[in-house]
Write a protein that holds these residues in place. Structure first.
Motif, PDB file in Angstrom:
ATOM      1  N   LEU A   1       0.845  -1.175   0.098  1.00 19.58           N
ATOM      2  CA  LEU A   1      -0.066   0.040  -0.054  1.00 19.58           C
ATOM      3  C   LEU A   1       0.858   1.208  -0.100  1.00 19.58           C
ATOM      4  O   LEU A   1       1.756   1.481   0.769  1.00 19.58           O
ATOM      5  N   SER A   2       0.699   2.130  -0.868  1.00 26.96           N
ATOM      6  CA  SER A   2       1.225   3.634  -0.896  1.00 26.96           C
ATOM      7  C   SER A   2       0.170   4.589  -1.183  1.00 26.96           C
ATOM      8  O   SER A   2      -0.999   4.092  -1.556  1.00 26.96           O
ATOM      9  N   TYR A   3       0.249   5.775  -0.674  1.00 30.23           N
ATOM     10  CA  TYR A   3      -0.788   6.868  -0.792  1.00 30.23           C
ATOM     11  C   TYR A   3      -0.090   8.070  -0.591  1.00 30.23           C
ATOM     12  O   TYR A   3       0.907   8.368  -0.301  1.00 30.23           O
ATOM     13  N   TYR A   4      -0.910   9.261  -0.878  1.00 35.03           N
ATOM     14  CA  TYR A   4      -0.798  10.528  -0.877  1.00 35.03           C
ATOM     15  C   TYR A   4      -1.909  11.234  -0.898  1.00 35.03           C
ATOM     16  O   TYR A   4      -2.901  10.971  -1.268  1.00 35.03           O
ATOM     17  N   ILE A   5      -1.882  12.393  -0.037  1.00 32.86           N
ATOM     18  CA  ILE A   5      -2.997  13.420  -0.006  1.00 32.86           C
ATOM     19  C   ILE A   5      -2.733  14.775  -0.715  1.00 32.86           C
ATOM     20  O   ILE A   5      -1.592  15.199  -0.663  1.00 32.86           O
ATOM     21  N   ASP A   6      -3.620  15.218  -1.167  1.00 30.17           N
ATOM     22  CA  ASP A   6      -3.807  16.848  -1.651  1.00 30.17           C
ATOM     23  C   ASP A   6      -3.557  17.588  -0.118  1.00 30.17           C
ATOM     24  O   ASP A   6      -4.050  17.303   0.765  1.00 30.17           O
ATOM     25  N   VAL A   7      -2.516  18.428  -0.448  1.00 29.33           N
ATOM     26  CA  VAL A   7      -2.115  19.381   0.825  1.00 29.33           C
ATOM     27  C   VAL A   7      -3.248  20.014   1.385  1.00 29.33           C
ATOM     28  O   VAL A   7      -3.336  20.395   2.507  1.00 29.33           O
TER      29      VAL A   7
END
Length: 170
Positions: free
Chosen positions: A86-92
Motif C-alpha cells: 500500500l502506498s498513498y498520498y493526499i492533496d495538501v
C-alpha cells in the motif's frame, strides 16, 4: 458518521486534476515521496492501473467528486501469499482532516473484500510520523525495519514495515 469520501479507479480524464494535486502538494510530501508532475508520467500511471498486479484508487470527496488523494496497491500477489503493498498520498489542501484515514479504510476494504487479499503492507520512512500514525490508527502492526529499502531522491532510505491481515481488520 457518514463517509465524506469514496474511491474509484482512475481514468485518462483524471490526468490534469492529478497533476494539479501533485504539483501543489510537492513540498508537503518532501522528503517522503516524489509523485511525478508531468503528463507522460500520469499517462504511464493510468496504464499501470490496467495491470493485474497493480490497483490505483482515487480518493474523492463526496461533496464535489474532487480527487483529494490516491491509494495504490502494488505488487499484488495471489496464491499462497495474497499480499499487496500500500502506498498513498493526499492533496495538501485536505491534510489533517481525517479524510485520508477514511480513504485508506476504503482501499483496505477493497484489497480484502474485492481483491480477496489476505495481507496489506505499508513501508514507511521512520521519520514520517504522520504516515506511521495513520497506519497505526487503522490497526497495522509494525513488523520490522528494512535498511536502505527504497531509493528516494537519489538516496537509499530506511523504512519500517507495517502490515495488516484480514483477520485483524475491523
Amino acid at each position: 458518521m457518514p463517509l465524506r469520501v469514496f474511491i474509484r479507479e482512475p481514468t485518462r480524464e483524471d490526468c490534469q486534476e492529478l497533476l494539479s494535486l501533485r504539483q501543489r502538494s510537492k513540498e508537503f510530501h518532501f522528503p517522503w515521496g516524489f509523485p511525478s508532475v508531468n503528463k507522460q508520467d500520469c499517462e504511464n500511471y493510468i496504464n499501470r492501473c490496467q495491470n493485474e498486479n497493480f490497483q490505483g484508487l482515487l480518493i474523492c470527496h463526496f461533496s464535489n467528486n474532487e480527487i483529494i488523494g490516491v491509494a495504490n496497491l502494488s505488487q499484488i500477489f495471489y496464491g499462497a501469499f495474497q499480499n499487496a503493498y500500500l502506498s498513498y498520498y493526499i492533496d495538501v489542501n485536505f491534510a489533517g482532516q481525517g479524510l485520508m484515514s477514511e480513504g485508506i479504510r476504503l482501499a483496505i476494504n477493497y484489497a480484502f473484500y474485492t481483491l480477496g487479499l489476505h495481507r496489506v503492507e505499508a513501508n514507511i520512512q521512520p521519520e514520517n510520523k504522520k504516515s506511521i500514525n495513520l497506519v497505526k490508527r487503522l490497526g497495522f502492526t509494525k513488523e520490522g525495519f528494512s535498511r536502505r529499502y527504497l531509493k528516494i531522491n537519489e538516496e537509499w532510505r530506511d523504512h519500517e514495515r507495517w502490515a495488516l491481515t484480514v483477520e485483524d481488520w475491523v
